[in-house]
Design an enzyme around this catalytic site. Structure first.
Site, short mmCIF file in Angstrom:
data_model
loop_
_atom_site.label_atom_id
_atom_site.label_comp_id
_atom_site.label_asym_id
_atom_site.label_seq_id
_atom_site.Cartn_x
_atom_site.Cartn_y
_atom_site.Cartn_z
N GLY A 172 42.61 49.08 45.72
CA GLY A 172 42.66 47.68 45.34
C GLY A 172 42.38 47.52 43.85
O GLY A 172 41.65 48.34 43.27
N THR A 173 42.91 46.46 43.23
CA THR A 173 42.70 46.28 41.79
C THR A 173 42.23 44.87 41.41
O THR A 173 42.20 44.53 40.24
CB THR A 173 43.98 46.61 40.98
OG1 THR A 173 45.03 45.71 41.37
CG2 THR A 173 44.43 48.04 41.19
N ASP A 186 47.50 48.63 45.12
CA ASP A 186 47.70 47.21 45.39
C ASP A 186 47.41 46.38 44.13
O ASP A 186 46.30 46.44 43.60
CB ASP A 186 46.77 46.75 46.52
CG ASP A 186 47.03 45.29 46.87
OD1 ASP A 186 47.98 45.05 47.63
OD2 ASP A 186 46.31 44.41 46.36
N TYR A 196 45.74 38.97 38.97
CA TYR A 196 44.59 39.81 38.61
C TYR A 196 44.51 40.04 37.10
O TYR A 196 43.47 40.49 36.59
CB TYR A 196 44.62 41.16 39.34
CG TYR A 196 44.61 41.09 40.86
CD1 TYR A 196 44.25 39.91 41.53
CD2 TYR A 196 44.97 42.18 41.63
CE1 TYR A 196 44.27 39.85 42.91
CE2 TYR A 196 44.98 42.12 43.02
CZ TYR A 196 44.63 40.95 43.65
OH TYR A 196 44.65 40.88 45.03
N LYS A 202 52.04 40.72 43.99
CA LYS A 202 52.04 39.42 44.69
C LYS A 202 52.49 38.29 43.78
O LYS A 202 52.11 38.24 42.59
CB LYS A 202 50.63 39.11 45.23
CG LYS A 202 50.02 40.29 45.97
CD LYS A 202 48.69 40.00 46.62
CE LYS A 202 48.05 41.31 47.07
NZ LYS A 202 47.28 42.00 46.04
N HIS A 206 51.29 35.41 47.65
CA HIS A 206 49.84 35.64 47.58
C HIS A 206 49.05 34.64 48.44
O HIS A 206 48.09 35.01 49.11
CB HIS A 206 49.40 35.57 46.11
CG HIS A 206 48.16 36.32 45.81
ND1 HIS A 206 47.90 36.89 44.59
CD2 HIS A 206 47.07 36.60 46.57
CE1 HIS A 206 46.73 37.49 44.60
NE2 HIS A 206 46.20 37.32 45.80
N ASN A 242 47.16 36.19 53.24
CA ASN A 242 46.35 35.02 53.58
C ASN A 242 47.09 34.02 54.48
O ASN A 242 46.88 32.82 54.39
CB ASN A 242 45.90 34.31 52.29
CG ASN A 242 45.06 35.22 51.43
OD1 ASN A 242 43.99 35.67 51.85
ND2 ASN A 242 45.54 35.50 50.22
N SER A 287 33.86 42.80 49.35
CA SER A 287 34.13 42.35 47.97
C SER A 287 32.83 42.24 47.17
O SER A 287 31.73 42.23 47.74
CB SER A 287 34.90 41.03 47.91
OG SER A 287 34.04 39.92 47.92
N LYS A 332 38.56 48.47 46.61
CA LYS A 332 38.64 48.44 45.14
C LYS A 332 37.45 49.14 44.53
O LYS A 332 36.30 48.93 44.94
CB LYS A 332 38.69 46.98 44.67
CG LYS A 332 38.56 46.80 43.17
CD LYS A 332 37.13 46.52 42.70
CE LYS A 332 37.01 46.51 41.20
NZ LYS A 332 35.64 46.27 40.71
P1 A2P Z 1 32.92 48.87 41.66
O1 A2P Z 1 34.33 48.54 41.34
O2 A2P Z 1 31.97 48.53 40.57
O3 A2P Z 1 32.77 50.28 42.18
P2 A2P Z 1 36.24 45.33 48.16
O4 A2P Z 1 37.18 46.47 48.15
O5 A2P Z 1 35.73 44.95 49.50
O6 A2P Z 1 36.78 44.13 47.42
O7 A2P Z 1 34.91 45.79 47.42
C1 A2P Z 1 34.85 46.04 46.11
C2 A2P Z 1 33.41 46.03 45.68
O8 A2P Z 1 32.69 47.11 46.25
C3 A2P Z 1 33.33 46.19 44.21
O9 A2P Z 1 32.23 45.45 43.76
C4 A2P Z 1 33.10 47.69 44.02
O10 A2P Z 1 32.40 47.93 42.85
C5 A2P Z 1 32.26 48.01 45.25
N1 A2P Z 1 32.48 49.38 45.75
C6 A2P Z 1 33.65 50.05 45.82
N2 A2P Z 1 33.48 51.26 46.39
C7 A2P Z 1 32.17 51.37 46.68
C8 A2P Z 1 31.38 52.38 47.28
N3 A2P Z 1 31.92 53.52 47.69
N4 A2P Z 1 30.05 52.13 47.43
C9 A2P Z 1 29.50 50.98 47.02
N5 A2P Z 1 30.20 49.97 46.45
C10 A2P Z 1 31.53 50.16 46.28
#
Ligand code: A2P
Length: 304
Positions: free
Chosen positions: A18-19, A44, A49, A78, A111, A161, A213, A256
């Site tokens: 994810g980005t 993605d 973004y 998207k 989106h 969504n 997230s 992401k």
């Molecule tokens: P960061 O980019 O600083 O690593 P989601 O995919 O649910 O949107 O979550 C993304 C969030 O989870 C971001 O804040 C990301 O921070 C954090 N994140 C991504 N991978 C991990 C991981 N393996 N452990 C803890 N936090 C993570």
């Protein structure tokens, strides 16, 4: 990495990067690392973004090195809400292609199912303080999306969504059926009925914000005791458990991160399996909590 079969015969890799909220200055490195070092074959993106030009530099570099072929990677973007008018859809897609330095997208999604006015920026607000919309139906936008497939700009189209009634309506006129519905899914928002409904209609699901997230913070599923306990038992991390849970539910999933060691961690999910009991334990955490709900900032009760 394994794939899911789409309703048009194409395949989407189950794990993607994810980005959203991947900051400029960091995202190109993360994408390059994911592709060249960690075996990701699905990225993605989205116009809103604001980082597609930087991601494009990573794609250019990776594909020019010939280490990985363009056709080996599944790339999604998207259509933003201000570009729903049928006259704007192709230009928006072309701009994304230009930014990403690509000739085609594997998947292009609407989106959100809401057409914003196309004046005053990406989230135009009226004098009343609410989001400014324009009278364009999803049907009009979808027909323009179908043209993109015809013209070869995109291989598959889909939505994000979308609720079940929105899908039902779309299916009543779609000549090209949506291949994917990308929705927020994690154990606090497990979306069991919507997933089942889409799958019954041969629409695959991509789970976004699978870790809850950045908005979730300490109150998100990464910190849930049930998750941390299961992680400990499998000698894996909470993030790996959350990603594995989505994959075992038959979804594609796009965690992401811009931290390279987390990009790596999040891909190490094929060397363990959650038990049936684990799957049930995790599913019972559902509280229908969304961490991504525009009702709060657009003044549109989108999911209500
Ligand atoms: P960061 O980019 O600083 O690593 P989601 O995919 O649910 O949107 O979550 C993304 C969030 O989870 C971001 O804040 C990301 O921070 C954090 N994140 C991504 N991978 C991990 C991981 N393996 N452990 C803890 N936090 C993570």
């Amino acid at each position: 990495m394994e794939s899911l079969l789409l309703n048009n015969g194409k395949k989407i890799p189950k794990l993607g990067l994810g980005t959203w909220r991947s900051d400029p200055g960091q995202v190109a490195k993360a994408v390059e690392h994911a592709l060249t070092q960690q075996g990701y074959r699905h990225i993605d993106c989205a116009a809103i973004y604001g980082n597609e030009p930087e991601i494009g530099t990573a794609f250019k570099k990776v594909f020019a090195s010939k280490q990985i072929k363009r056709s080996d990677v599944f790339i999604t973007s998207k259509l933003w809400n201000t570009n729903h008018h049928p006259d704007k859809v192709e230009a928006a897609c072309s701009q994304t292609l230009q930014n990403l330095q690509l000739e085609y997208l594997d998947l292009y999604l609407i989106h959100w199912g809401i057409a914003f006015a196309d004046t005053d920026g990406s989230e135009p607000v009226g004098k009343d303080g609410f989001e400014k919309t324009q009278p364009v139906s999803i049907q009009q936008t979808w027909q323009a999306m179908e043209q993109l497939v015809q013209k070869g700009l995109v291989k598959s189209i889909g939505v994000a969504n979308f609720t079940a009634p929105m899908i039902l309506d779309l299916l009543s006129y779609a000549k090209v059926k949506p291949a994917i519905n990308q929705i927020e899914i994690h154990p606090y928002n497990s979306q069991e009925e919507l997933i089942a409904y889409c799958q019954r209609n041969k629409i695959q699901i991509t789970a976004y914000s699978p870790l809850g997230s950045a908005s979730a913070g300490e109150s998100g599923p990464l910190h849930d005791l049930v998750i941390t306990d299961i992680a400990q038992k499998h000698k894996k991390t909470p993030a790996q458990v959350l990603i594995r849970w989505s994959i075992q539910r038959g979804l594609s999933v796009i965690p992401k991160s811009t931290h390279l060691q987390r990009v790596a961690e999040n891909s190490q999910i094929t060397d363990f399996k959650l038990t049936k009991k684990n799957m049930v334990q995790i599913s019972t955490l559902n509280k229908n909590i969304r961490f991504v709900d525009p009702s709060q900032w657009w003044g549109v009760p989108y999911f209500k």
